[in-house]
Each structure stands twice: as structure tokens, then as C-alpha cells.
Design a protein around this motif. Structure first.
Motif, PDB file in Angstrom:
ATOM      1  N   THR A 157      78.524   9.523  34.988  1.00 33.58           N
ATOM      2  CA  THR A 157      77.314  10.680  34.692  1.00 33.58           C
ATOM      3  C   THR A 157      76.674  10.250  33.455  1.00 33.58           C
ATOM      4  N   SER A 158      76.941   9.316  32.685  1.00 34.81           N
ATOM      5  CA  SER A 158      76.468   9.139  31.318  1.00 34.81           C
ATOM      6  C   SER A 158      77.179   7.690  30.717  1.00 34.81           C
ATOM      7  N   ALA A 159      76.119   7.196  30.070  1.00 36.48           N
ATOM      8  CA  ALA A 159      76.404   5.822  29.467  1.00 36.48           C
ATOM      9  C   ALA A 159      75.698   5.860  27.869  1.00 36.48           C
ATOM     10  N   VAL A 160      76.723   5.503  26.845  1.00 33.90           N
ATOM     11  CA  VAL A 160      76.270   5.750  25.671  1.00 33.90           C
ATOM     12  C   VAL A 160      76.821   4.757  24.779  1.00 33.90           C
ATOM     13  N   LEU A 161      75.999   3.913  24.095  1.00 32.88           N
ATOM     14  CA  LEU A 161      76.336   2.552  23.232  1.00 32.88           C
ATOM     15  C   LEU A 161      76.919   3.405  22.082  1.00 32.88           C
ATOM     16  N   SER A 162      78.196   3.093  21.818  1.00 34.97           N
ATOM     17  CA  SER A 162      78.957   3.528  20.359  1.00 34.97           C
ATOM     18  C   SER A 162      78.742   2.448  19.635  1.00 34.97           C
ATOM     19  N   THR A 163      78.643   1.111  19.903  1.00 36.51           N
ATOM     20  CA  THR A 163      78.289   0.130  19.152  1.00 36.51           C
ATOM     21  C   THR A 163      77.544  -0.859  19.770  1.00 36.51           C
ATOM     22  N   PRO A 164      76.732  -1.698  19.432  1.00 32.52           N
ATOM     23  CA  PRO A 164      75.943  -2.603  20.143  1.00 32.52           C
ATOM     24  C   PRO A 164      76.648  -3.417  21.237  1.00 32.52           C
ATOM     25  N   THR A 165      78.110  -3.571  21.261  1.00 33.83           N
ATOM     26  CA  THR A 165      78.782  -4.343  22.244  1.00 33.83           C
ATOM     27  C   THR A 165      79.822  -3.365  22.902  1.00 33.83           C
ATOM     28  N   ASN A 166      79.789  -2.013  22.639  1.00 28.53           N
ATOM     29  CA  ASN A 166      80.772  -1.096  23.476  1.00 28.53           C
ATOM     30  C   ASN A 166      79.752   0.098  24.052  1.00 28.53           C
ATOM     31  N   VAL A 167      80.136   0.240  25.225  1.00 28.84           N
ATOM     32  CA  VAL A 167      79.454   1.351  26.111  1.00 28.84           C
ATOM     33  C   VAL A 167      80.664   2.309  26.696  1.00 28.84           C
ATOM     34  N   VAL A 168      80.553   3.777  25.998  1.00 27.80           N
ATOM     35  CA  VAL A 168      81.206   4.568  26.544  1.00 27.80           C
ATOM     36  C   VAL A 168      80.621   5.187  27.968  1.00 27.80           C
TER      37      VAL A 168
END
Length: 205
Positions: free
Chosen positions: A147-158
Motif C-alpha cells: 500500500t505504500s513505499a517510502v525511501l528511509s535511506t537511498p538504499t532502504n525502502v519501507v
């Protein structure tokens, strides 16, 4: 003696050849002597706006930056001298980002409704943050929607899921061809299948 203007001279010319791979930085420098020198860097004999220092720095290079660089140094004596050429070659990045891990976590309570995706190089935000570019599949136990995708860092997606993952069930995390790196010609995340282990830890294969 005071008031004497010393003509400019090139003391250390630019490195004649520099090769980098995007998006690595590239620095081209010249050292000069003389009174109050001014600098104008050129690429392929055309002035580069704002390039008026002893070093021309390209913070994040791209293949389009390749070319012949030189510096024109002058002062008010008047005098002027043009440096020798530095041939800069910027090779394209053609290595796809690799999935390092995908870890299922409980965002609130004990429901495994979040996946932390980690890759080995920065992802392009426009693709990485579009939830529609991801899917989760399982073997006969339902497939929650991302339902959602957020970049917490340039190499990590939540990634947030519409429903929790079940312990002991194998899940695949799939990524389409719009999830890429930031190369001038984007490289898709390397095709991978991630399977749940112990219902909580995901690892790439």
C-alpha cells in the motif's frame, strides 16, 4: 617590489587523462604562478559557466560530462596562458542494483505488515517509492497488497502491506522494471525472488 605584476604561468598542468564511472566525482586541477590569476575552465573549447577556480569539480559525473577540459588563466599585467588538455572519460554505470535483504517486521503490535527492502546502491526515488511497482505473492495463503513505499535511506525502502504475513508461509517479494538505480541509462534491480524464513526474515536469492 611592490606594484610589479608577475605574468601567469602554468606550474602544474591538469592530469592528461582521468577515467571514472558514473556517478563518481571528478576533479580537474591546475596550479599556476603569477599575480592575482583568474581562471576559466572550458570543455571542448567552450566556457563552462561558473568554473572559475583552480579546480573544476564535477560532484556526480555522467557520461555526458566526458570531453576535453582545459583552463585559461589570465591576469591584468596583462598576461594569459592556456593549460594542456585533460581528457575526461566517464564510463556508464551498467551494474544493476542487487537486493541484499528484505526483512518482514511488525509496524504496530505483532502483525508482520511491514517489509524493509535493502539494496546495494541508491535507488531512483520515482520508481522506488511507487507502491504499484511491488507485489507480494505466496503459495496458496493469500497475497497482501503493497500500500505504500517510502525511501528511509537511498538504499532502504519501507513497504507497508495491506495485511500481515503469516508465520511459516513462504512469500515472494517481486519488483518490476521501474525500480532502478540513478544511472543515466537506468539499471533495473536485478531479478530476484525473496522467500520468508521463520515468517520474519527475508533474504534474497
Amino acid at each position: 617590489p611592490s606594484g610589479i605584476c608577475v605574468p601567469v604561468q602554468i606550474v602544474t598542468p591538469p592530469n592528461p587523462n582521468i577515467t571514472v564511472t558514473e556517478p563518481a566525482p571528478a576533479t580537474i586541477s591546475v596550479a599556476v604562478s603569477g599575480t592575482s590569476p583568474t581562471y576559466q575552465w572550458q570543455r571542448n573549447s567552450v566556457n563552462i559557466p561558473g568554473a572559475n577556480s583552480p579546480s573544476h569539480i564535477i560532484a556526480a559525473s555522467a557520461p555526458a560530462d566526458s570531453g576535453a577540459y582545459r583552463c585559461i588563466v589570465a591576469n591584468d599585467c596583462p598576461s594569459a596562458v592556456t593549460s594542456t588538455v585533460c581528457n575526461l572519460t566517464v564510463n556508464p554505470d551498467n551494474i544493476p542494483p542487487r537486493v541484499l535483504s528484505a526483512i518482514a517486521r511488525a509496524h504496530q503490535g505483532t502483525t508482520l505488515d511491514t517489509v524493509i527492502l535493502t539494496v546495494d546502491e541508491p535507488l531512483k526515488p520515482s520508481g522506488a517509492t511507487n507502491a504499484a511497482n511491488y507485489s507480494v505473492t505466496s503459495f496458496g495463503c493469500g497475497s497482501p497488497t503493497v500500500t505504500s513505499a517510502v525511501l528511509s535511506t537511498p538504499t532502504n525502502v519501507v513497504l507497508t502491506l495491506s495485511a500481515g504475513l503469516q508465520f511459516g508461509v513462504f512469500y515472494n517479494l517481486n519488483m518490476n522494471n521501474l525500480i532502478t538505480d540513478n544511472a543515466s541509462t537506468p539499471n533495473r534491480v536485478s531479478p530476484s525472488s525473496t522467500q520468508a524464513k521463520k515468517g520474519a526474515a527475508w533474504s534474497s536469492q
